[in-house]
Motif scaffolding. Structure first.
Motif, PDB file in Angstrom:
ATOM      1  N   UNK A 335      -0.920  -3.626  -7.913  1.00  7.62           N
ATOM      2  CA  UNK A 335      -2.362  -3.778  -8.091  1.00  7.62           C
ATOM      3  C   UNK A 335      -2.738  -5.257  -8.001  1.00  7.62           C
ATOM      4  N   UNK A 336      -3.993  -5.500  -7.633  1.00  8.21           N
ATOM      5  CA  UNK A 336      -4.480  -6.871  -7.692  1.00  8.21           C
ATOM      6  C   UNK A 336      -5.228  -7.089  -9.003  1.00  8.21           C
ATOM      7  N   UNK A 337      -5.811  -8.265  -9.172  1.00 13.70           N
ATOM      8  CA  UNK A 337      -6.468  -8.594 -10.439  1.00 13.70           C
ATOM      9  C   UNK A 337      -7.701  -7.736 -10.703  1.00 13.70           C
ATOM     10  N   UNK A 338      -8.203  -7.068  -9.671  1.00 18.32           N
ATOM     11  CA  UNK A 338      -9.333  -6.142  -9.845  1.00 18.32           C
ATOM     12  C   UNK A 338      -8.893  -4.701 -10.038  1.00 18.32           C
ATOM     13  N   UNK A 339      -7.588  -4.461 -10.068  1.00 20.52           N
ATOM     14  CA  UNK A 339      -7.068  -3.119 -10.272  1.00 20.52           C
ATOM     15  C   UNK A 339      -6.903  -2.296  -9.013  1.00 20.52           C
ATOM     16  N   UNK A 340      -7.176  -2.860  -7.846  1.00 26.19           N
ATOM     17  CA  UNK A 340      -7.047  -2.125  -6.588  1.00 26.19           C
ATOM     18  C   UNK A 340      -5.622  -2.237  -6.044  1.00 26.19           C
ATOM     19  N   UNK A 341      -5.159  -1.163  -5.414  1.00 28.07           N
ATOM     20  CA  UNK A 341      -3.831  -1.170  -4.790  1.00 28.07           C
ATOM     21  C   UNK A 341      -3.911  -1.290  -3.273  1.00 28.07           C
ATOM     22  N   UNK A 342      -5.091  -1.314  -2.711  1.00 28.87           N
ATOM     23  CA  UNK A 342      -5.244  -1.175  -1.258  1.00 28.87           C
ATOM     24  C   UNK A 342      -5.118  -2.501  -0.520  1.00 28.87           C
ATOM     25  N   UNK A 343      -4.466  -2.420   0.624  1.00 30.49           N
ATOM     26  CA  UNK A 343      -4.369  -3.545   1.540  1.00 30.49           C
ATOM     27  C   UNK A 343      -4.125  -2.977   2.935  1.00 30.49           C
ATOM     28  N   UNK A 344      -4.358  -3.774   3.950  1.00 30.23           N
ATOM     29  CA  UNK A 344      -4.152  -3.335   5.327  1.00 30.23           C
ATOM     30  C   UNK A 344      -2.866  -3.951   5.860  1.00 30.23           C
ATOM     31  N   UNK A 345      -2.025  -3.105   6.446  1.00 23.99           N
ATOM     32  CA  UNK A 345      -0.833  -3.602   7.134  1.00 23.99           C
ATOM     33  C   UNK A 345      -0.897  -3.125   8.579  1.00 23.99           C
ATOM     34  N   UNK A 346       0.137  -3.402   9.370  1.00 21.40           N
ATOM     35  CA  UNK A 346       0.018  -3.164  10.820  1.00 21.40           C
ATOM     36  C   UNK A 346      -0.021  -1.688  11.205  1.00 21.40           C
ATOM     37  N   UNK A 347       0.281  -0.780  10.291  1.00 16.91           N
ATOM     38  CA  UNK A 347       0.196   0.646  10.584  1.00 16.91           C
ATOM     39  C   UNK A 347      -0.844   1.351   9.724  1.00 16.91           C
ATOM     40  N   UNK A 348      -1.892   0.622   9.311  1.00 15.56           N
ATOM     41  CA  UNK A 348      -2.989   1.277   8.621  1.00 15.56           C
ATOM     42  C   UNK A 348      -3.299   0.695   7.259  1.00 15.56           C
ATOM     43  N   UNK A 349      -4.109   1.428   6.500  1.00 15.40           N
ATOM     44  CA  UNK A 349      -4.485   1.025   5.148  1.00 15.40           C
ATOM     45  C   UNK A 349      -3.633   1.781   4.151  1.00 15.40           C
ATOM     46  N   UNK A 350      -3.091   1.062   3.197  1.00 12.46           N
ATOM     47  CA  UNK A 350      -2.239   1.711   2.219  1.00 12.46           C
ATOM     48  C   UNK A 350      -1.951   0.809   1.043  1.00 12.46           C
ATOM     49  N   UNK A 351      -0.888   1.147   0.332  1.00 15.52           N
ATOM     50  CA  UNK A 351      -0.486   0.409  -0.864  1.00 15.52           C
ATOM     51  C   UNK A 351       0.984   0.068  -0.758  1.00 15.52           C
ATOM     52  N   UNK A 352       1.373  -0.981  -1.468  1.00 15.44           N
ATOM     53  CA  UNK A 352       2.770  -1.419  -1.475  1.00 15.44           C
ATOM     54  C   UNK A 352       3.444  -0.960  -2.758  1.00 15.44           C
ATOM     55  N   UNK A 353       4.648  -0.438  -2.634  1.00 12.14           N
ATOM     56  CA  UNK A 353       5.432  -0.060  -3.817  1.00 12.14           C
ATOM     57  C   UNK A 353       5.724  -1.322  -4.625  1.00 12.14           C
ATOM     58  N   UNK A 354       5.609  -1.219  -5.938  1.00  7.97           N
ATOM     59  CA  UNK A 354       5.787  -2.371  -6.824  1.00  7.97           C
ATOM     60  C   UNK A 354       7.256  -2.493  -7.227  1.00  7.97           C
TER      61      UNK A 354
END
Length: 475
Positions: A335-354
């Motif tokens: 998560x980021x400081x706003x609580x969102x898990x979303x980010x864009x990578x080269x194969x779409x929009x998703x989240x990164x495993x922590x």
């Protein structure tokens, strides 16, 4: 030892200098000098030089704890000895107000010496003194293909610098000061911006020559691989479906590829099935419209003499159910400081495993191990790992000062358990792991602009920051 601008004392008491301080170090064949610059607003008021090279010769650290320079009421510079050949130089400021412009800047003139080490770069000059960077965050990131960001440099005269991991480091080279490398620390993105302290700490070591300096750094700080990697991967080609088919991959293309390799008389290390084998990114399930019986395919490839590896990434795309919901509910995503898990990578929009959370790592690794055992997969090609693929600014379960750079180390250490065929493309203080570290893709052109010439210079850069098992990626 007192001067007009500052006083050095031997830990008993410290003298105060009411000024902002910027440090510069002059590197010549005769030694290394720390130049403290006293600033009044934007103007240089005075300068005073501390001969660090002479400290190595004249100061008996066995009879004292350290030397301390008091720069301001809440800012000190401490110098102490470490491992016989090194000084640890630490500047610390307390009571920093979040959002202000507090920073430390210390510059080292490169002189007429050659310098080695530094980060992996798309434009990989060799030696290092030819690089040009401006206020550049020292984290692993996609920008300029910076997959490796170990803050370590050594020169042809036997000096080396190693900046501590827990420093919010930026570097500036050949911009702020001509022919200089500057270390800058500040609580600014991509580092946490709410810290109330600021630190710049690094080791400065002096040995007889470049070889002894590098060996000293490896032995005392960087480390070396704790095991042996797979010899077949060194001796024979790794064949990847991406180089020929990109995303149009299925059971028939893989078999055709394998047969044509054999028909042309080539040998192999393994055949790697790259991008677009999953039902959705992060599912870890084969798309049966492309791979109806994966175990049957891997058996057929092994009968032909191939080992089989698989491309893996650390993301879960939006809508990849039920995995996306499961990971979200169990708090397995960064998560980021706003609580969102979303980010864009080269194969779409998703989240990164922590990978800073033990539960998330155990869950992810178990799923991957099941995938391997059920489908006859020998090992994996791990992609990404750079901090720029996290939602910014990330919140990680790491020790103070290790956000965000701790993500890369945690990720690489988690995947390293999959054996001697493992390859990764990012690294951060993981020189002790027996894994292949892969260069980022090179372009099909000559020259230093990520062309074929940088295959050599990137290999040298990766070796001289301690990564000994190196693979090129596709060209």
């Amino acid at each position: 030892m007192c001067a007009a601008i500052f006083c050095i004392s031997i830990c008993a008491s410290t003298q105060r200098v009411d000024s902002q301080a910027v440090g510069s170090v002059n590197s010549t064949k005769n030694g290394l000098n720390l130049l403290l610059i006293s600033l009044g607003g934007d103007s240089v008021v005075k300068k005073e030089t501390l001969d660090l090279g002479q400290l190595f010769k004249d100061i008996n650290f066995d009879s004292m704890d350290s030397l301390t320079i008091q720069l301001e009421a809440s800012t000190t510079m401490n110098i102490r000895q470490d491992n016989g050949e090194c000084l640890v130089i630490t500047s610390t400021s307390d009571n920093v107000i979040p959002g202000d412009n507090t920073q430390f800047t210390q510059c080292f003139q490169l002189g007429d010496l050659h310098w080695f080490g530094g980060p992996e770069r798309a434009t990989q000059y060799w030696p290092w003194e030819k690089q040009n960077l401006s206020d550049y965050s020292y984290v692993t990131k996609q920008d300029a293909d910076q997959g490796i960001a170990d803050p370590y440099w050594f020169n042809s005269d036997g000096f080396y610098f190693l900046v501590n991991e827990d420093v919010p480091l930026f570097i500036d080279q050949n911009n702020l000061e001509e022919n200089s490398l500057c270390f800058i620390t500040k609580n600014k993105a991509p580092y946490p911006e709410d810290a109330t302290t600021l630190k710049l700490s690094y080791k400065l070591c002096k040995l007889l020559n470049a070889r002894e300096a590098h060996e000293h750094a490896i032995e005392n700080y960087l480390g070396k691989p704790s095991g042996v990697i797979d010899e077949r991967m060194i001796r024979h080609p790794v064949w990847s479906t991406w180089a020929r088919y990109k995303k149009t991959v299925n059971e028939q293309t893989v078999l055709t590829f394998a047969d044509e390799i054999l028909q042309h008389g080539f040998n192999n290390s393994q055949l790697e099935i790259d991008d677009n084998w999953e039902t959705c990114y992060g599912s870890f399930e084969f798309d049966t419209s492309k791979f109806p019986d994966m175990k049957n395919l891997t058996d057929a490839l092994k009968e032909r003499g191939f080992r089989v590896t698989l491309w893996i990434h650390p993301f879960i795309n939006v809508g990849c159910e039920p995995i996306d919901s499961l990971a979200t509910e169990n708090d397995y995503l960064v998560k980021n400081t706003n609580g969102s898990t979303l980010n864009v990578w080269w194969d779409g929009e998703g989240s990164a495993v922590d990978f800073s959370k033990t539960g998330a790592v155990d869950w992810w690794v178990e799923r991957l191990r099941n995938l391997s055992e059920e489908n006859g997969i020998d090992s994996f090609k791990f992609d990404a790992g750079e901090t720029s693929w996290l939602p910014q600014l990330p919140v990680l379960n790491v020790s103070e000062g290790m956000n965000p750079i701790g993500h890369t180390s945690k990720y690489v250490r988690a995947v390293s358990q999959f054996g001697p065929l493992v390859e990764v493309r990012s690294a951060q203080r993981t020189q002790d792991l027996p894994v292949f570290v892969r260069m980022l893709d090179k372009d099909s052109r000559w020259g230093f602009n990520n062309g074929l010439r940088t295959l050599v210079t990137t290999l040298l850069q990766m070796n001289t920051v301690g990564y000994t098992f190196v693979l090129p990626d596709m060209i």
